[in-house]
Design a protein around this motif. Sequence first.
Motif, mmCIF file in Angstrom:
data_model
loop_
_atom_site.group_PDB
_atom_site.id
_atom_site.type_symbol
_atom_site.label_atom_id
_atom_site.label_comp_id
_atom_site.label_asym_id
_atom_site.label_seq_id
_atom_site.Cartn_x
_atom_site.Cartn_y
_atom_site.Cartn_z
ATOM 1 N N TYR A 38 0.831 -1.206 0.000
ATOM 2 C CA TYR A 38 0.000 0.000 0.000
ATOM 3 C C TYR A 38 0.869 1.261 0.000
ATOM 4 O O TYR A 38 0.363 2.363 -0.190
ATOM 5 C CB TYR A 38 -0.996 -0.023 1.153
ATOM 6 N N SER A 39 2.192 1.101 0.262
ATOM 7 C CA SER A 39 3.122 2.194 -0.038
ATOM 8 C C SER A 39 4.301 1.585 -0.791
ATOM 9 O O SER A 39 4.097 1.000 -1.866
ATOM 10 C CB SER A 39 3.528 2.982 1.209
ATOM 11 N N ASP A 40 5.514 1.655 -0.236
ATOM 12 C CA ASP A 40 6.672 1.176 -1.001
ATOM 13 C C ASP A 40 7.250 -0.138 -0.483
ATOM 14 O O ASP A 40 8.387 -0.477 -0.789
ATOM 15 C CB ASP A 40 7.762 2.250 -1.090
ATOM 16 N N GLY A 41 6.465 -0.885 0.281
ATOM 17 C CA GLY A 41 6.891 -2.230 0.658
ATOM 18 C C GLY A 41 6.580 -3.198 -0.478
ATOM 19 O O GLY A 41 5.757 -2.902 -1.339
ATOM 20 N N SER A 42 7.230 -4.360 -0.476
ATOM 21 C CA SER A 42 7.019 -5.294 -1.592
ATOM 22 C C SER A 42 5.983 -6.376 -1.288
ATOM 23 O O SER A 42 5.556 -7.086 -2.187
ATOM 24 C CB SER A 42 8.350 -5.953 -1.977
ATOM 25 N N LEU A 43 5.573 -6.505 -0.028
ATOM 26 C CA LEU A 43 4.628 -7.565 0.327
ATOM 27 C C LEU A 43 3.211 -7.024 0.516
ATOM 28 O O LEU A 43 3.027 -5.859 0.887
ATOM 29 C CB LEU A 43 5.054 -8.246 1.635
ATOM 30 N N SER A 44 2.224 -7.894 0.304
ATOM 31 C CA SER A 44 0.850 -7.521 0.644
ATOM 32 C C SER A 44 0.755 -7.503 2.168
ATOM 33 O O SER A 44 1.573 -8.135 2.856
ATOM 34 C CB SER A 44 -0.131 -8.547 0.075
ATOM 35 N N PRO A 45 -0.240 -6.819 2.724
ATOM 36 C CA PRO A 45 -0.399 -6.844 4.182
ATOM 37 C C PRO A 45 -0.503 -8.275 4.722
ATOM 38 O O PRO A 45 0.054 -8.590 5.781
ATOM 39 C CB PRO A 45 -1.691 -6.053 4.415
ATOM 40 N N THR A 46 -1.183 -9.147 3.988
ATOM 41 C CA THR A 46 -1.336 -10.541 4.419
ATOM 42 C C THR A 46 0.025 -11.237 4.494
ATOM 43 O O THR A 46 0.340 -11.914 5.481
ATOM 44 C CB THR A 46 -2.255 -11.303 3.435
ATOM 45 N N GLU A 47 0.833 -11.060 3.451
ATOM 46 C CA GLU A 47 2.171 -11.678 3.431
ATOM 47 C C GLU A 47 3.067 -11.090 4.525
ATOM 48 O O GLU A 47 3.832 -11.796 5.176
ATOM 49 C CB GLU A 47 2.833 -11.449 2.065
ATOM 50 N N LEU A 48 2.946 -9.779 4.723
ATOM 51 C CA LEU A 48 3.766 -9.089 5.723
ATOM 52 C C LEU A 48 3.470 -9.627 7.126
ATOM 53 O O LEU A 48 4.387 -9.949 7.892
ATOM 54 C CB LEU A 48 3.477 -7.586 5.663
ATOM 55 N N VAL A 49 2.187 -9.741 7.453
ATOM 56 C CA VAL A 49 1.799 -10.206 8.782
ATOM 57 C C VAL A 49 2.218 -11.663 8.979
ATOM 58 O O VAL A 49 2.706 -12.043 10.052
ATOM 59 C CB VAL A 49 0.279 -10.010 9.003
ATOM 60 N N ALA A 50 2.060 -12.478 7.941
ATOM 61 C CA ALA A 50 2.467 -13.889 8.044
ATOM 62 C C ALA A 50 3.965 -13.983 8.325
ATOM 63 O O ALA A 50 4.414 -14.775 9.170
ATOM 64 C CB ALA A 50 2.115 -14.635 6.752
ATOM 65 N N LEU A 51 4.752 -13.141 7.643
ATOM 66 C CA LEU A 51 6.198 -13.164 7.836
ATOM 67 C C LEU A 51 6.567 -12.677 9.245
ATOM 68 O O LEU A 51 7.466 -13.228 9.889
ATOM 69 C CB LEU A 51 6.866 -12.275 6.775
ATOM 70 N N ALA A 52 5.843 -11.669 9.714
ATOM 71 C CA ALA A 52 6.087 -11.148 11.070
ATOM 72 C C ALA A 52 5.815 -12.246 12.099
ATOM 73 O O ALA A 52 6.621 -12.465 13.017
ATOM 74 C CB ALA A 52 5.209 -9.927 11.338
ATOM 75 N N ALA A 53 4.699 -12.938 11.939
ATOM 76 C CA ALA A 53 4.337 -14.003 12.882
ATOM 77 C C ALA A 53 5.424 -15.081 12.880
ATOM 78 O O ALA A 53 5.860 -15.552 13.935
ATOM 79 C CB ALA A 53 2.977 -14.588 12.518
ATOM 80 N N LYS A 54 5.885 -15.426 11.684
ATOM 81 C CA LYS A 54 6.930 -16.445 11.535
ATOM 82 C C LYS A 54 8.233 -15.999 12.220
ATOM 83 O O LYS A 54 8.978 -16.815 12.772
ATOM 84 C CB LYS A 54 7.170 -16.692 10.041
ATOM 85 N N ALA A 55 8.492 -14.688 12.176
ATOM 86 C CA ALA A 55 9.729 -14.148 12.763
ATOM 87 C C ALA A 55 9.620 -13.979 14.276
ATOM 88 O O ALA A 55 10.572 -13.517 14.909
ATOM 89 C CB ALA A 55 10.074 -12.817 12.107
ATOM 90 N N GLY A 56 8.455 -14.298 14.854
ATOM 91 C CA GLY A 56 8.302 -14.193 16.301
ATOM 92 C C GLY A 56 7.806 -12.846 16.785
ATOM 93 O O GLY A 56 7.818 -12.568 17.990
#
Length: 294
Positions: free
Chosen positions: A12-30
């Motif tokens: 939604y700005s200059d990140g490369s992931l969708s919000p869904t992908e971003l949150v999934a990655l955050a959860a995975k990273a702890g």
Amino acid sequence: MPAIDLHSHSRYSDGSLSPTELVALAAKAGVKALALTDHDSVSGVPEAQAAADQHGITLIPGVEISAAWGVHNVHIVGLQVDIHHPVLVAGLAQQAGARERRAIEIGQRLEALGLTGAYAGALALAREPASISRTHYGQWLFASGHVSTVQQGFDRYLGPRKPASVPMPWASLEDTVSWILQAGGVPVLAHPGRYPLSRTKMREMMSAFQAAGGVAIEVATATEKPDMVKYLGQLAQQRGLAASQGSDYHGKPTPWIALGRFPSLPKGCEPVWQRWGWAADAFSSSTPAQGQPA
Ligand code: AMP
Ligand code: MN
Ligand code: MN
Ligand code: MN
């Protein structure tokens, strides 16, 4: 690894992931609590919220607003904002209009330099015209072989005083802080160490930020050197400002940055999340998890 990451970007700005992908990655990273803070937009928050619910982590609705302080451009993060508040919505709509007009003008300047297809190229990397960032132009310049790094795109074309630099009528520091406060949020001065300001000017800017109602500064971010983290921690304490922390994750444009990875807050800083009753209880013991020494 600090479990609370209060600065991140999606498509939604200059990140490369969708919000869904971003949150999934955050959860995975702890990461246990993540703030989505897209540039001048809260449009990704509902999708991020739904993903956070699925993963059982806390999503903090946020935004990173581009602001003018005199001739300088600073970023004000708003945390825990009401994304539907009419004042915030109207302010962000105004910023989006300015962003879209600038994107067109940058494209025209690059075309004039013989870099054909620049606007279409940047747009293809962004979600919509109003979310085109200089980062997208940098990525396009890199992907089409005109520069050898995105950074070089800024150094040669997009940065201040370079041929495709377009001055922006961003809202004032005072107005952006006010929008955030009216939307029930906490105004945070983003990455103070990254502005090209002398330490005297930096303190002057912080005073203006505090006079406007700003309550916290980002003390720990992924790219800040330990000395700067220490200095910002001292400044926060001297001034009675709370301290924030975050990765400023963008995904592909900055592959060396990871969600939840940044220095711990120096001892004695008041973590900004202690202002939220629910967060103080849930996260009071989680900060130093595997953090780097402050
Ligand atoms: P904008 O909001 O469109 O003006 O773009 C600002 C964004 O561009 C920042 O948030 C960074 O993500 C990126 N940026 C700014 N300066 C540089 C630089 N020198 N090198 C790489 N990226 C930069
Ligand atoms: Mn950015
Ligand atoms: Mn920023
Ligand atoms: Mn950011």
